[in-house]
Design an enzyme around this catalytic site. Structure first.
Site, PDB file in Angstrom:
ATOM      1  N   VAL A 150       0.843  -1.185   0.000  1.00 25.67           N
ATOM      2  CA  VAL A 150       0.000   0.000   0.000  1.00 25.67           C
ATOM      3  C   VAL A 150       0.885   1.244   0.000  1.00 25.67           C
ATOM      4  CG1 VAL A 150      -1.966   1.161   1.063  1.00 25.67           C
ATOM      5  CG2 VAL A 150      -1.626  -1.279   1.412  1.00 25.67           C
ATOM      6  N   GLU A 151       0.907   1.949  -1.109  1.00 22.16           N
ATOM      7  CA  GLU A 151       1.683   3.186  -1.170  1.00 22.16           C
ATOM      8  C   GLU A 151       0.750   4.352  -0.939  1.00 22.16           C
ATOM      9  OE1 GLU A 151       4.252   3.640  -4.484  1.00 22.16           O
ATOM     10  OE2 GLU A 151       4.590   1.480  -4.639  1.00 22.16           O
ATOM     11  N   HIS A 152       1.323   5.491  -0.598  1.00 18.87           N
ATOM     12  CA  HIS A 152       0.484   6.662  -0.410  1.00 18.87           C
ATOM     13  C   HIS A 152       1.279   7.935  -0.584  1.00 18.87           C
ATOM     14  CE1 HIS A 152      -0.993   9.960   2.159  1.00 18.87           C
ATOM     15  NE2 HIS A 152      -2.047   9.760   1.424  1.00 18.87           N
TER      16      HIS A 152
END
Ligand code: HEC
Ligand code: HEC
Length: 347
Positions: A150-152
């Site tokens: 999960v990148e952000h």
């Protein structure tokens, strides 16, 4: 406060023992709140003045979640810098926080990226950040290393730092916000400044006025919605001033929710965490469609109907859904910018 609450409303027997955080008196009243409301009062009966248990409402909704405080004292310069950084195009993709978290749209973009965009408005008031609560504070959320797929955000630390160092204007603003810091342009200070700005993005609603003592702030229909929200058992999960943002809970508690996203389990790897997401705040929920972590629910009416069915195994008639939606709309507050403008006019 721990990250896990038991579904206290769903299992009435366990109520008094498992409603941690709630005073015994509330737990006891909750018990009675779970007794089904008499069916079919009919539209005429519903016009009668609605009596809400105001003391109970204040206990359920009166407190703030235990959110991490800022570690560095704020200042006007830090907030100004944070706003500039929020709006600046950064990283390899030349993206800004504002491109996904448009403050004019209540801090989100109505789009689904890897997950449904969460609002930055009131985010600093949550006990933890993101749908899976994987970051503690808004400062941490501003730049987060890709974790478990999960990148952000606007890029990794190196990318962000390169963008910051490339701008002379930002350099000056960093120096003003962090006087005496020889290394003012840093990712650490980026976090602090963005956090200082995000902490100013708060809203106050009609429901706050109600909880603060003005019982006339809500109309009769809105009070009916509040009463149904309490009696139906939504308060098992949606409590505090934010009506959420204070714990993770299972999405699909009594009926499964079909989703590829395992939620908290992505972080822990533990099957017991499968389907657990942060209970979203319901502040400004009227303005933040679509709903759920995957953005698959389009309207507030659908969200309320589906929540009652999936989380509580209760099938609400359309009238009750409409009343609850009317109540949820009282949680909308003027945007932070609008509040500033109003205050300035007063002076
Ligand atoms: C490409 C779109 C995008 C960009 C750019 C972006 N965000 Fe986000 N943001 C999201 C999404 C999607 C989520 C929800 C992700 C999740 O929970 O896994 C989120 C969640 C958050 C949250 C958590 C809110 C909550 O209620 O838990 C904060 C805080 C946040 N973003 C701040 C920022 C800041 C500050 C920046 C700029 C440095 C930024 N975001 C850039 C899409 C974006
Ligand atoms: C067992 C805990 C629980 C109960 C009970 C519960 N909710 Fe929720 N609610 C959640 C969780 C968790 C989500 C996020 C679901 C997801 O993303 O898959 C959510 C999402 C929502 C949303 C969408 C918010 C958004 O921004 O996406 C609304 C609206 C909502 N709930 C209203 C209600 C109402 C009204 C009731 C009572 C009829 C209720 N909920 C009962 C836990 C609960």
């Amino acid at each position: 406060m721990t990250t896990r609450f038991f579904p206290c409303g769903a299992i009435a027997l366990l109520l008094t023992t498992l409603c941690n955080g709630l005073p015994a008196s509330v737990a006891a009243t909750l018990d009675t709140a779970l007794v089904p409301v008499p069916q079919e009062p009919g539209p005429a009966a519903k016009k009668k003045p609605v009596r809400v248990n105001y003391d109970l409402a204040k206990q359920l909704f009166g407190t703030e979640p235990a959110a991490p405080a800022a570690k560095v004292e704020s200042s006007k310069e830090k907030v100004d810098l944070g706003k500039s950084l929020y709006e600046a195009k950064l990283g390899k993709a030349q993206q800004s926080c504002a491109s996904c978290h448009d403050v004019a749209k209540y801090g989100q973009d109505g789009a689904v990226h890897d997950r449904n965009t969460l609002s930055t408005v009131n985010a600093a008031r949550h006990y933890a950040q993101f749908w899976d609560a994987r970051a503690a504070s808004v400062e941490d959320a501003a730049v987060i290393a890709p974790k478990n797929g999960v990148e952000h955000g606007v890029g990794d630390e190196a990318e962000v730092l390169a963008s910051l160092q490339a701008s002379a204007d930002l350099g000056k603003a960093f120096a003003a916000a962090f006087p005496g810091d020889a290394n003012a342009v840093s990712v650490a200070n980026f976090r602090v400044a963005i956090g200082a700005y995000l902490r100013t993005l708060v809203t106050k609603s009609k429901f706050d006025a109600y909880l603060d003592g003005d019982q006339k702030a809500l109309s009769n229909d809105e009070k009916l919605g509040l009463k149904l929200f309490m009696d139906t058992g939504c308060i098992t999960c949606h409590t505090t001033r934010l009506l959420g943002g204070h714990m993770i809970q299972k999405s699909g508690l009594l009926k499964p929710y079909p989703t590829e996203d395992t939620g908290r389990m992505r972080l822990s790897g533990s099957e017991a965490d499968k389907g657990f997401f942060k209970v979203p705040t319901l502040l400004n929920v009227e303005k933040t469609a679509p709903y759920y972590h995957d953005g698959k629910v389009a309207t507030l009416e659908d969200a309320v109907t589906h929540m009652a069915d999936m989380q509580l195994n209760k099938q609400l008639p359309p009238d009750d859904v409409a009343a609850i939606v009317a109540f949820l709309k009282t949680l909308t507050g003027p945007l932070p910018g609008a509040i500033d403008a109003r205050d300035e006019k007063k002076q």
